[in-house]
Design a protein around this motif. Structure first.
Motif, PDB file in Angstrom:
ATOM      1  N   LYS A 113      51.761 -10.603  32.814  1.00 18.07           N
ATOM      2  CA  LYS A 113      51.381 -11.761  31.991  1.00 18.07           C
ATOM      3  C   LYS A 113      49.859 -11.946  31.982  1.00 18.07           C
ATOM      4  CE  LYS A 113      55.638 -14.366  32.226  1.00 18.07           C
ATOM      5  NZ  LYS A 113      56.304 -15.596  32.641  1.00 18.07           N
ATOM      6  N   GLN A 151      47.288 -11.544  28.923  1.00 22.96           N
ATOM      7  CA  GLN A 151      46.322 -12.622  28.596  1.00 22.96           C
ATOM      8  C   GLN A 151      44.932 -12.065  28.351  1.00 22.96           C
ATOM      9  OE1 GLN A 151      45.636 -15.741  31.397  1.00 22.96           O
ATOM     10  NE2 GLN A 151      47.775 -16.340  31.477  1.00 22.96           N
ATOM     11  N   PHE A 177      44.719  -9.995  25.230  1.00 22.65           N
ATOM     12  CA  PHE A 177      44.796 -10.737  23.968  1.00 22.65           C
ATOM     13  C   PHE A 177      43.473 -11.425  23.668  1.00 22.65           C
ATOM     14  CE2 PHE A 177      45.825 -14.418  21.346  1.00 22.65           C
ATOM     15  CZ  PHE A 177      46.479 -13.782  20.304  1.00 22.65           C
ATOM     16  N   ASN A 178      42.964 -12.189  24.609  1.00 20.57           N
ATOM     17  CA  ASN A 178      41.690 -12.888  24.383  1.00 20.57           C
ATOM     18  C   ASN A 178      41.120 -13.369  25.716  1.00 20.57           C
ATOM     19  OD1 ASN A 178      40.057 -15.523  23.876  1.00 20.57           O
ATOM     20  ND2 ASN A 178      40.032 -14.445  21.942  1.00 20.57           N
ATOM     21  N   GLU A 202      38.491 -15.272  26.426  1.00 23.86           N
ATOM     22  CA  GLU A 202      38.033 -16.663  26.535  1.00 23.86           C
ATOM     23  C   GLU A 202      39.195 -17.611  26.814  1.00 23.86           C
ATOM     24  OE1 GLU A 202      33.949 -16.457  23.915  1.00 23.86           O
ATOM     25  OE2 GLU A 202      35.582 -17.705  23.198  1.00 23.86           O
ATOM     26  N   LEU A 203      40.332 -17.363  26.132  1.00 29.47           N
ATOM     27  CA  LEU A 203      41.503 -18.202  26.399  1.00 29.47           C
ATOM     28  C   LEU A 203      41.971 -18.015  27.853  1.00 29.47           C
ATOM     29  CD1 LEU A 203      43.973 -18.100  23.356  1.00 29.47           C
ATOM     30  CD2 LEU A 203      42.513 -19.966  24.111  1.00 29.47           C
ATOM     31  N   ILE A 227      40.073 -17.272  30.469  1.00 26.91           N
ATOM     32  CA  ILE A 227      39.162 -17.990  31.371  1.00 26.91           C
ATOM     33  C   ILE A 227      39.520 -19.472  31.372  1.00 26.91           C
ATOM     34  CG2 ILE A 227      36.749 -18.692  31.766  1.00 26.91           C
ATOM     35  CD1 ILE A 227      35.916 -16.005  30.501  1.00 26.91           C
ATOM     36  N   SER A 228      39.783 -20.016  30.165  1.00 34.47           N
ATOM     37  CA  SER A 228      40.103 -21.452  30.098  1.00 34.47           C
ATOM     38  C   SER A 228      41.417 -21.751  30.813  1.00 34.47           C
ATOM     39  CB  SER A 228      40.143 -21.925  28.644  1.00 34.47           C
ATOM     40  OG  SER A 228      41.261 -21.374  27.990  1.00 34.47           O
ATOM     41  N   ALA A 229      42.307 -20.744  30.900  1.00 38.13           N
ATOM     42  CA  ALA A 229      43.570 -20.948  31.624  1.00 38.13           C
ATOM     43  C   ALA A 229      43.391 -20.714  33.122  1.00 38.13           C
ATOM     44  CB  ALA A 229      44.644 -20.024  31.061  1.00 38.13           C
ATOM     45  N   LYS A 241      31.768 -23.988  26.027  1.00 35.94           N
ATOM     46  CA  LYS A 241      31.965 -22.746  26.787  1.00 35.94           C
ATOM     47  C   LYS A 241      31.257 -22.793  28.136  1.00 35.94           C
ATOM     48  CE  LYS A 241      33.162 -19.797  22.920  1.00 35.94           C
ATOM     49  NZ  LYS A 241      32.866 -18.599  22.124  1.00 35.94           N
ATOM     50  N   LEU A 265      33.673 -24.603  30.284  1.00 33.80           N
ATOM     51  CA  LEU A 265      34.803 -23.731  30.621  1.00 33.80           C
ATOM     52  C   LEU A 265      34.426 -22.622  31.610  1.00 33.80           C
ATOM     53  CD1 LEU A 265      36.353 -23.316  27.070  1.00 33.80           C
ATOM     54  CD2 LEU A 265      37.554 -24.202  29.065  1.00 33.80           C
ATOM     55  N   GLY A 266      33.129 -22.346  31.744  1.00 36.67           N
ATOM     56  CA  GLY A 266      32.704 -21.253  32.635  1.00 36.67           C
ATOM     57  C   GLY A 266      32.592 -19.930  31.912  1.00 36.67           C
ATOM     58  N   ILE A 267      32.757 -19.945  30.581  1.00 36.85           N
ATOM     59  CA  ILE A 267      32.621 -18.698  29.816  1.00 36.85           C
ATOM     60  C   ILE A 267      31.142 -18.302  29.780  1.00 36.85           C
ATOM     61  CG2 ILE A 267      32.856 -17.661  27.508  1.00 36.85           C
ATOM     62  CD1 ILE A 267      35.359 -19.500  27.155  1.00 36.85           C
ATOM     63  N   ILE A 315      42.748 -27.298  32.546  1.00 35.00           N
ATOM     64  CA  ILE A 315      41.972 -27.488  31.309  1.00 35.00           C
ATOM     65  C   ILE A 315      42.691 -26.774  30.164  1.00 35.00           C
ATOM     66  CG2 ILE A 315      39.762 -27.072  30.160  1.00 35.00           C
ATOM     67  CD1 ILE A 315      38.422 -27.004  32.850  1.00 35.00           C
ATOM     68  N   TYR A 334      42.244 -25.497  26.104  1.00 39.76           N
ATOM     69  CA  TYR A 334      41.124 -25.170  25.208  1.00 39.76           C
ATOM     70  C   TYR A 334      41.658 -24.645  23.880  1.00 39.76           C
ATOM     71  CZ  TYR A 334      37.130 -22.327  23.547  1.00 39.76           C
ATOM     72  OH  TYR A 334      36.132 -21.752  22.802  1.00 39.76           O
ATOM     73  N   PRO A 390      39.993 -22.937  20.724  1.00 39.82           N
ATOM     74  CA  PRO A 390      38.726 -22.446  20.164  1.00 39.82           C
ATOM     75  C   PRO A 390      38.663 -22.658  18.660  1.00 39.82           C
ATOM     76  CG  PRO A 390      40.186 -20.604  20.652  1.00 39.82           C
ATOM     77  CD  PRO A 390      40.902 -21.852  21.097  1.00 39.82           C
ATOM     78  N   LEU A 443      39.552 -17.670  16.865  1.00 37.50           N
ATOM     79  CA  LEU A 443      40.075 -16.814  17.928  1.00 37.50           C
ATOM     80  C   LEU A 443      39.945 -15.366  17.492  1.00 37.50           C
ATOM     81  CD1 LEU A 443      41.584 -17.038  20.677  1.00 37.50           C
ATOM     82  CD2 LEU A 443      43.668 -16.630  19.396  1.00 37.50           C
ATOM     83  N   ASN A 444      39.140 -14.615  18.234  1.00 36.41           N
ATOM     84  CA  ASN A 444      39.019 -13.201  17.925  1.00 36.41           C
ATOM     85  C   ASN A 444      40.116 -12.443  18.649  1.00 36.41           C
ATOM     86  OD1 ASN A 444      36.712 -13.359  16.312  1.00 36.41           O
ATOM     87  ND2 ASN A 444      35.433 -13.551  18.143  1.00 36.41           N
ATOM     88  N   PHE A 445      41.035 -11.898  17.892  1.00 34.37           N
ATOM     89  CA  PHE A 445      42.068 -11.060  18.504  1.00 34.37           C
ATOM     90  C   PHE A 445      42.525 -10.036  17.472  1.00 34.37           C
ATOM     91  CE2 PHE A 445      46.071 -12.488  16.527  1.00 34.37           C
ATOM     92  CZ  PHE A 445      45.629 -13.619  15.854  1.00 34.37           C
ATOM     93  N   TYR A 447      50.930 -17.123  28.922  1.00 36.81           N
ATOM     94  CA  TYR A 447      50.073 -18.172  29.495  1.00 36.81           C
ATOM     95  C   TYR A 447      50.856 -19.076  30.434  1.00 36.81           C
ATOM     96  CZ  TYR A 447      46.167 -16.612  26.844  1.00 36.81           C
ATOM     97  OH  TYR A 447      45.142 -15.826  26.373  1.00 36.81           O
ATOM     98  N   LEU A 489      47.791 -22.681  19.067  1.00 37.70           N
ATOM     99  CA  LEU A 489      46.743 -22.742  20.094  1.00 37.70           C
ATOM    100  C   LEU A 489      46.712 -24.109  20.776  1.00 37.70           C
ATOM    101  CD1 LEU A 489      43.833 -20.794  18.358  1.00 37.70           C
ATOM    102  CD2 LEU A 489      45.302 -20.024  20.216  1.00 37.70           C
ATOM    103  N   ASN A 506      49.534 -24.086  23.148  1.00 37.07           N
ATOM    104  CA  ASN A 506      49.126 -23.266  24.294  1.00 37.07           C
ATOM    105  C   ASN A 506      48.231 -24.060  25.240  1.00 37.07           C
ATOM    106  OD1 ASN A 506      48.765 -20.753  25.775  1.00 37.07           O
ATOM    107  ND2 ASN A 506      46.693 -20.794  24.957  1.00 37.07           N
TER     108      ASN A 506
END
Lengths: 283, 229
Positions: free
Chosen positions: A159, A163, A166-167, A169-170, A172-174, B50, B53-55, B70, B72, B74, B77-79, B94, B130, B133
């Motif tokens: 999983k 994650q 897939f992305n 940034e998502l 990290i936020s999780a 960001k 978020l620590g990005i 937290i 989030y 965005p 979303l780049n995917f 997730y 999202l 999620n």
């Protein structure tokens, strides 16, 4: 003499070398195909060749220092995997550039080391296609011990790996540690390749990592379908390729790659026909 | 105010190479607070989220986050849209259980999307997924980066209803990046306007006369007109 296909299959299975090739080849193809799903989705298809070249450096260092080749190969491959992820993590280089220059530098160092070794000649064909029909008892032990461990580790972390695939940034936020899971995944790929290339060679190992996952991606409607199709096509191609190799007396690694190539071609045709039928029926 | 501080930024700056995108940002976000972050394009709004978020790591100052969970959403979303992954499978990755996924998708109006491939979703559908999620972990802090991008008018209304319900029913703090000043006035407890630095902050009613706010949005403030029968 009229020999039926069943007679040929029974005859092939009566040879221990064939059964060993099928079981160990099947195990490596399975690990490669499942890891390959993430490799393809991460757009890192080059990693098969990169780690193979790094493993070649491991072989060269093992030969030069008189150490156990499996141990040096796996050590160098794991170290390279961590360096690759660390360099990718800096954001200074694109992911594929890091894979490409790591491969080129490793190969260059390996060639220099081997050129200094007196009386040793590299068998390039063995390096490229391995010797799946000449698997030793030692190879069997290493592969059967490590491949299930690799698959189990991937299953437990699937999983998080999905994650970060897939992305990021998502992820990290999780709260996911993306460096850890990127490094863990790359180490799993590195160990699989380091074990695999000695048995199946660079070309077949890279093919296991890329072709089954792309066959599956072409036709799958969900991630679960992609996993099952990738694993299934890899196992089927290994069986088909080995049988064809036995019957036609052709190189086994190349026959497995050709079987995978045919399946990919078939998947593209099937997808195209299905798309055409769906467009016609909707008009 | 005795409410718990979820986010504390002290003199935060973020630079990319030699370009400073944010400078000297001081900020506190408290629990159950809805904060709107406004600013023109390129003002550093997304960068600020960001950094929380620590990005992005701050080049100066410090970011402290006390929120345990937290969520989030965005802006973009780049995917890889060719990945054959369904909405249900993505939300499972997730950490969502089937029942939680169903309830969060129902909340965001996306329950019919669970078997659809993520790559086949429209922009509005993707935003609902999202948001679901982001809500999976029952977050203490929700960061929404222009969540209405690509959402149609009906979708926007239901999206705002979800935010209102979250605000009313759950102990969640929200940082909402938006271009829509009317939306900000309706939902936010506090408004932050930034343009590389923090230009102004305060309650929506008080901030309208702030010189920083007028400097940033003065030309864009069109009187809100509505018809009487």
């Amino acid at each position: 003499m009229n020999t039926s296909i069943i007679d040929v299959i029974v005859e092939a299975f009566s040879y221990p070398f064939f059964v060993r090739a099928l079981s160990i080849g099947g195990l490596i193809s399975l690990a490669g195909a499942v890891l390959g799903i993430y490799v393809v989705l991460r757009k890192e298809s080059l990693i098969g060749h990169t780690i193979s070249d790094v493993s070649f450096l491991g072989i060269a260092i093992g030969l030069a220092l008189g150490l156990n080749m499996n141990a040096t190969t796996i050590t160098i491959a794991v170290a390279a995997a961590i360096i690759i992820v660390a360099l990718q993590n800096t954001g200074r280089f694109s992911h594929d550039s890091v894979l490409a220059f790591t491969a080129e530098i490793s190969l260059a160092i390996a060639i220099v080391i081997i050129s200094r070794l007196e009386g040793y000649r590299v068998d390039l064909l063995q390096y490229l296609f391995g010797d799946i029909l000449g698997i030793s008892r030692y190879d069997v032990i290493v592969a059967t011990a490590l491949m299930p461990f690799i698959l189990l580790t991937l299953f437990v972390t699937r999983k998080k790996v999905l994650q970060v695939t897939f992305n990021e940034e998502l992820s990290i936020s999780a709260g996911t540690n993306i460096f850890f899971y990127n490094a863990l995944f790359t180490v799993l790929v590195a160990v699989t390749i380091a074990i695999g290339i000695k048995i199946v060679g660079v070309i077949l190992m890279a093919a296991f990592l890329v072709i089954p996952a792309n066959i599956a991606k072409t036709v799958a409607r969900s991630f679960k379908e992609m996993v099952l199709l990738s694993a299934g096509t890899a196992l089927l191609a290994t069986l088909l390729g080995l049988m064809l190799s036995y019957v036609l007396d052709a190189p086994s690694g190349a026959m497995i790659v050709m079987s995978l190539g045919s399946m990919l071609f078939l998947a593209i045709i099937v997808k195209g026909v299905l798309g055409l039928v769906s467009r016609i029926s909707s008009t | 105010m005795n409410r718990k501080v979820l986010v504390k930024l002290d003199n935060v700056g973020v630079s990319f190479g030699k370009t400073a995108v944010l400078e000297g940002i001081d900020l506190e976000i408290h629990e159950r607070e809805v904060v709107a972050l406004i600013g023109l394009n390129g003002a550093g709004k997304t960068t600020l989220l960001k950094a929380i978020l620590g990005i992005y790591k701050p080049s100066t100052g410090s970011v402290k986050v006390n929120a345990r969970r937290i969520g989030y959403v965005p802006q973009r979303l780049n995917f890889d849209r060719s990945i054959p992954i369904t909405v249900g499978e993505l939300l499972q990755a997730y950490g969502g259980e089937a029942a939680t996924i169903k309830s969060k998708l129902t909340l965001t109006g996306g329950s019919h999307l669970v078997r659809k491939r993520v790559g086949d979703l429209s922009s509005g559908e993707l935003q609902r997924v999202l948001l679901a999620n982001a809500l999976l972990s029952n977050p203490e802090l929700l960061l929404l980066d222009e969540p209405m991008t690509g959402v149609d008018v009906i979708g926007e209304r239901s999206f705002l209803e979800v935010i209102k319900r979250l605000q009313d029913e759950q102990d969640v703090a929200i940082i909402l990046v938006s271009h829509d000043i009317h939306l900000v006035y309706r939902y936010a407890d506090r408004v932050l306007c930034i343009n590389k630095t923090m230009l102004c902050q305060g309650p929506p009613n008080a901030i309208i006369d702030d010189s920083g706010f007028l400097e940033l949005f003065g030309d864009y403030l069109i009187p809100y007109e509505h018809e009487h029968n």
